[in-house]
Design a protein around this motif. Structure first.
Motif, PDB file in Angstrom:
ATOM      1  N   LEU A  18       0.833  -1.200   0.000  1.00  0.00           N
ATOM      2  CA  LEU A  18       0.000   0.000   0.000  1.00  0.00           C
ATOM      3  C   LEU A  18       0.869   1.253   0.000  1.00  0.00           C
ATOM      4  N   VAL A 164     -13.805   9.000  -2.827  1.00  0.00           N
ATOM      5  CA  VAL A 164     -12.922   7.998  -2.217  1.00  0.00           C
ATOM      6  C   VAL A 164     -12.271   8.572  -0.968  1.00  0.00           C
ATOM      7  N   ARG A 166     -13.570  10.395   1.229  1.00  0.00           N
ATOM      8  CA  ARG A 166     -14.472  10.272   2.379  1.00  0.00           C
ATOM      9  C   ARG A 166     -14.332   8.920   3.065  1.00  0.00           C
ATOM     10  N   VAL A 167     -13.941   7.919   2.286  1.00  0.00           N
ATOM     11  CA  VAL A 167     -13.785   6.567   2.835  1.00  0.00           C
ATOM     12  C   VAL A 167     -12.363   6.331   3.327  1.00  0.00           C
ATOM     13  N   ASN A 168     -11.383   6.718   2.505  1.00  0.00           N
ATOM     14  CA  ASN A 168      -9.968   6.513   2.854  1.00  0.00           C
ATOM     15  C   ASN A 168      -9.151   7.616   2.198  1.00  0.00           C
ATOM     16  N   ARG A 169      -8.652   8.547   3.002  1.00  0.00           N
ATOM     17  CA  ARG A 169      -7.949   9.706   2.454  1.00  0.00           C
ATOM     18  C   ARG A 169      -6.675   9.300   1.722  1.00  0.00           C
ATOM     19  N   LEU A 170      -6.021   8.250   2.169  1.00  0.00           N
ATOM     20  CA  LEU A 170      -4.783   7.823   1.532  1.00  0.00           C
ATOM     21  C   LEU A 170      -5.007   7.363   0.097  1.00  0.00           C
ATOM     22  N   LEU A 171      -6.194   6.834  -0.176  1.00  0.00           N
ATOM     23  CA  LEU A 171      -6.476   6.298  -1.504  1.00  0.00           C
ATOM     24  C   LEU A 171      -7.159   7.312  -2.415  1.00  0.00           C
ATOM     25  N   LEU A 277       2.581   4.800   7.366  1.00  0.00           N
ATOM     26  CA  LEU A 277       1.981   3.518   6.991  1.00  0.00           C
ATOM     27  C   LEU A 277       2.864   2.351   7.418  1.00  0.00           C
ATOM     28  N   GLU A 282      -0.373  -0.922  12.824  1.00  0.00           N
ATOM     29  CA  GLU A 282      -1.176  -1.624  11.825  1.00  0.00           C
ATOM     30  C   GLU A 282      -0.300  -2.394  10.835  1.00  0.00           C
TER      31      GLU A 282
END
Length: 389
Positions: A18, A164, A166-171, A277, A282
């Motif tokens: 990722l 996108v 809103r769901v995952n800022r990195l993506l 990351l 994680e």
């Protein structure tokens, strides 16, 4: 048993993959914009992208395996933005490459000679952030220009980024890259043999050295790389419990920058976002095994570097405004952070605003870019206020 404990785990593998994808996809358009602004042709831009990707990949692998810490390395995205916002130096890309070499030499010196590193750290944070914000402003307006010039495609890219995010800022930015890539492939006649151009494309550029490029490009590139990448990168490692000596890390990244410069690479440095990351729990609950995540990310970067020719050919066939839109979206987060940092200290706010305005104006005097004059003007105002006090 000890070998098993120190081996690669599935969480570290996923985090590294990722980090590598996000690190490349989120800002490669900015890098290409910067190199082309400096006068690089398509072959030289592909060579620069390849050199940067392989340099940061190998550097991250070596540092992580050496220190057994998740030391992520990236290209200098703020540095690339600085290049994109600057006028091409007199003498073209060879002069820019000379500035890359001078900046890399300063990075090595900052690692070997502590007073230089301390001098950069002593630059008031509001002024350094204001200079960066001024550099980024014009690029961050590109998404709106894309919406005005190509409404359907521009809106599709911006909406993909927003939804996108809103769901995952990195993506968010990688999603915008994928949408832009799909639109380009569907609407633009791609050059024949694009896949054949995917291999390594090293192009040697003999550097040329000028005083205006040293002051207007090399020095600002060094400052933004140290202040916006290396120092935050060390902070991310510290937050996650890793405290390597900074000097050797600055020196090694500076040496890799030196190696990449004659091939068109502007600078590599410690990463911040991808470092988070790879260094967070994680990535791997056991802190002693997280370094594998940075190694995997490094391998991903090397792989992308080997495909640099195809990436440049694809981008070269696209409408420039779409590539600029993706680059602008990639820099919004950095612009927001820089603007916040510039105005964070009330006593230095006026000086920071002057730095921002002069830098954003694009002022160029004697071939020296506005980033230098902005920092100089803000510093002069700061000194004037202190004397009054």
């Amino acid at each position: 048993m000890s070998g098993l404990r120190s081996g690669l785990s599935w969480p570290a593998l996923a985090a590294g993959l990722l980090a590598g994808f996000v690190g490349f996809a989120s800002s490669f358009a900015v890098v290409l914009q910067g190199l082309r602004a400096m006068g690089a042709d398509a072959a030289q831009a592909a060579s620069g992208l390849m050199a940067l990707s392989i340099a940061m990949g190998l550097c991250g692998i070596i540092l992580s395996a050496w220190r057994r810490m998740p030391i992520s390395v990236a290209w200098s995205t703020p540095g690339a933005a600085l290049l994109a916002a600057s006028a091409m130096p007199e003498g073209g890309f060879p002069v820019a490459v000379g500035a890359f070499l001078m900046s890399a030499t300063l990075l090595v010196a900052a690692g070997l000679w502590r007073p230089l590193g301390r001098a950069v750290a002593a630059i008031p944070a509001p002024l350094a952030n204001a200079m960066l914000a001024g550099v980024l402003l014009g690029l961050c307006l590109a998404p709106m220009r894309a919406v005005a010039e190509a409404p359907a495609m521009g809106l599709a890219i911006v909406l993909a980024w927003a939804l996108v995010g809103r769901v995952n800022r990195l993506l968010a930015v990688p999603a915008a890259v994928l949408v832009a890539g799909g639109l380009i492939a569907a609407t633009v006649a791609l050059p024949e043999g694009i896949l054949a151009a995917a291999g390594p494309v090293p192009v040697w550029v003999t550097p040329a050295f000028t005083w205006p490029a040293a002051v207007g490009l090399a020095l600002p590139l060094f400052i933004v790389t140290m202040a916006s990448q290396n120092i935050p990168g060390m902070a991310v490692l510290a937050v996650n419990g890793y405290r390597p000596a900074p000097g050797p890390l600055f020196t090694v990244t500076g040496l890799f920058s030196l190696l990449g410069a004659p091939l068109g690479g502007h600078a590599v440095n410690l990463a911040a976002i991808t470092a988070a990351l790879c260094a967070s729990p994680e990535a791997q609950p056991d802190p002693a095994r997280r370094w594998w995540a940075a190694v995997v990310a490094g391998l991903v970067y090397v792989g992308f570097g080997l495909l640099a020719g195809a990436a440049v050919a694809f981008v070269g066939a696209a409408p420039p405004v779409l590539i600029q839109a993706v680059a602008g979206l990639a820099l919004l987060g950095a612009f927001s952070g820089a603007l916040h940092g510039a105005l964070a200290v009330p006593a230095q706010r006026e000086a920071a605003v002057i730095t921002f305005v002069v830098t954003a104006s694009g002022l160029s005097v004697a071939g020296v870019s506005g980033a230098f004059w902005g920092l100089l003007a803000g510093g002069a105002m700061l000194l004037l206020h202190r004397r009054r006090g």
